[in-house]
Design an enzyme around this catalytic site. Sequence first.
Site, PDB file in Angstrom:
ATOM      1  N   PRO A 184      57.972  32.128  75.894  1.00  0.00           N
ATOM      2  CA  PRO A 184      59.411  32.370  75.913  1.00  0.00           C
ATOM      3  C   PRO A 184      59.866  33.316  74.795  1.00  0.00           C
ATOM      4  O   PRO A 184      59.392  33.215  73.654  1.00  0.00           O
ATOM      5  CB  PRO A 184      59.997  30.973  75.726  1.00  0.00           C
ATOM      6  CG  PRO A 184      58.963  30.066  76.335  1.00  0.00           C
ATOM      7  CD  PRO A 184      57.640  30.710  76.043  1.00  0.00           C
ATOM      8  N   ASP A 185      60.752  34.191  75.157  1.00  0.00           N
ATOM      9  CA  ASP A 185      61.459  35.106  74.231  1.00  0.00           C
ATOM     10  C   ASP A 185      60.603  36.232  73.654  1.00  0.00           C
ATOM     11  O   ASP A 185      61.159  37.143  73.021  1.00  0.00           O
ATOM     12  CB  ASP A 185      62.066  34.365  73.025  1.00  0.00           C
ATOM     13  CG  ASP A 185      63.142  33.379  73.413  1.00  0.00           C
ATOM     14  OD1 ASP A 185      63.560  33.394  74.591  1.00  0.00           O
ATOM     15  OD2 ASP A 185      63.560  32.597  72.552  1.00  0.00           O
TER      16      ASP A 185
END
Length: 624
Positions: A184-185
Amino acid sequence: MSTHGNRTAGRRWRAVATAATATALVAVPLTLTSTTATAAEAHVDNPYAGAKQYVNPTWAATVESAATRAGDPALAAQMRTVAQQPTAVWMDRISAIAGNADGNGLKFHLDEALKQKTGSTPLVFNLVIYNLPGRDCYALASNGELPATDAGLARYKTEYIDPIVDMLSDPKYGDIRIAATIEPDSLPNLITNSSEAACQQSAPYYREGVKYALDELKTMSNVYTYIDAAHSGWLGWDSNAAPAAKLFADVAKTTRLGFASIDGFVTNTANSTPLAEPFLTDPNKQVGSGQVRSAKFYEWNPDFGELAWTAHLHSLLVAEGFPASTGMLIDTSRNGWGGPNRPTAVSTSTNLDTYVDESRIDRRVHRGAWCNPLGAGIGELPQATPAGAPAASHLDAYVWIKPPGESDGASKEIPNDQGKSFDRMCDPTYVSSKLSNQLTGATPDAPLAGQWFEAQFVTLVKNAYPVIGSGPNPSPTPTVSPTPTVSPTPTVSPSPTVSPTPTVSPTPTVSPTPTVNPGASCSVKYTANSWNSGFTASVKVTNTGSSALSSWSLKFAFANGQTVQQGWSATWSQSGSTVTAANAAWNGSLAAGGSVDIGFNGAHSGTNTAPTSFTLNGATCTVG
Ligand code: BGC
């Protein structure tokens, strides 16, 4: 191409694939262990179709225990429905693989998954790969244990990815569909935050780490890889979306299998961006001074929600060379935005910003507010190929990647050995330049990222939309427009079970509100921090009487028409100018001399005089 080095110990079978033989996986015995190998299940286009998903029993037990404290039977029943939902298992550090104080290890979960697999129904196990060197380079709350250095990358490969792959490749798990959310991210940060030193430092390690994870995970035909693709409020602008699609393609091209190393993308991971805005369905609509998307809240971003974003991104990915079969997931664990503050109709204002602010269901102060946002609710329950979603979004499923109830970050500095830092985006008293100089709107008193945060969980369940309990697996909310650009559906109103009053009404069974408590005495300290038309108030209530209270109810009146929008650590309600804060289920007992800190976000129209008179259980309090 990566070598497999000394990683043979736990690996009994090794599936090998090359770009030239992308679909021809060969099982190669690496040791003489006599486990009978079952051929891993054949790869399918959408692993969620016709499948069940793994329910994490540890998380479910935590939710069940919250239900026992809920007080209100209806709320408890909703929590029990939540406990039955599948959520992802996060490998958020090396010790999570074997299991640590925060949770059981991967083998435990895989063995539990085997138990949950019944008959011939496939089972999807949602796994999050989240430990890159220099993790969370633009924020602090989820900084990780590995530094953005060559040594950090080496540990990522040998101490993190390799052991995970070893465990997954045990033939006994070959029939479980592993859907891996990848980091994620990470890649999105390289699109928008490459001017930050920390992200510059992390960039090569993110690319190499993601490539390595894909190469290794895609040696197993039962593994499905979904790359994290942020959310519409982060990448929706073409100036971000197009470079993001290109970066994803560039990373895919460095892998052994090329585009085939990525099965799909997952958006909105741990975020609260809605699927769509039911009352703002045309971003180009002209209102007052300009188009809806030019309002402050959207800053010209054409994608107001995840259905628009997945469709937008899919078309860009295909243009970059990804196959049309590339599937999309949306994390709907916290993007419901129901509850008392959900608008029920499109605004009639002719002022553009007012129109948008009054119409949007996303109640955040800014779309960049990511930490424990106040007022968010659980969204759609996990479901495959959601009916009613636009075909252009190519959705494989709605999933719950972020387990509802787990914090995004601490609202204060909390020492820890996970590398996590204090990010002021999680501090409700902080005014952030990243949010157009507004208060963060984060829920107060939050624990470290990943820790159980019951006060937030209660709100998430109460503000769920669709309302939980409207069926075992209700189809998507009717307010989601099938295509994000079609005309609004202003006639849809929230379920009548949602209280229409702008404040949360207390549940009589939770908090009796005694009228007078003989001998009660109290003092109150009220402080407010105001801006334009909003304010945050903190209220410290002290029991100055000689006996303990088992429940309490604070009352005060506003002088200038102020309203409570969202409160915490108490059950807030308002009738005319009179506000009542009754104890929450967990803080009813207040010892003699003890204090409780409660607070709320409010609205005012210019003047915001502090209330001067307070009563606690009927007794007048001293103020100051
Ligand atoms: C945290 C992880 C946690 C995950 C799921 C992240 O924000 O950094 O430690 O496992 O959320 O709650």
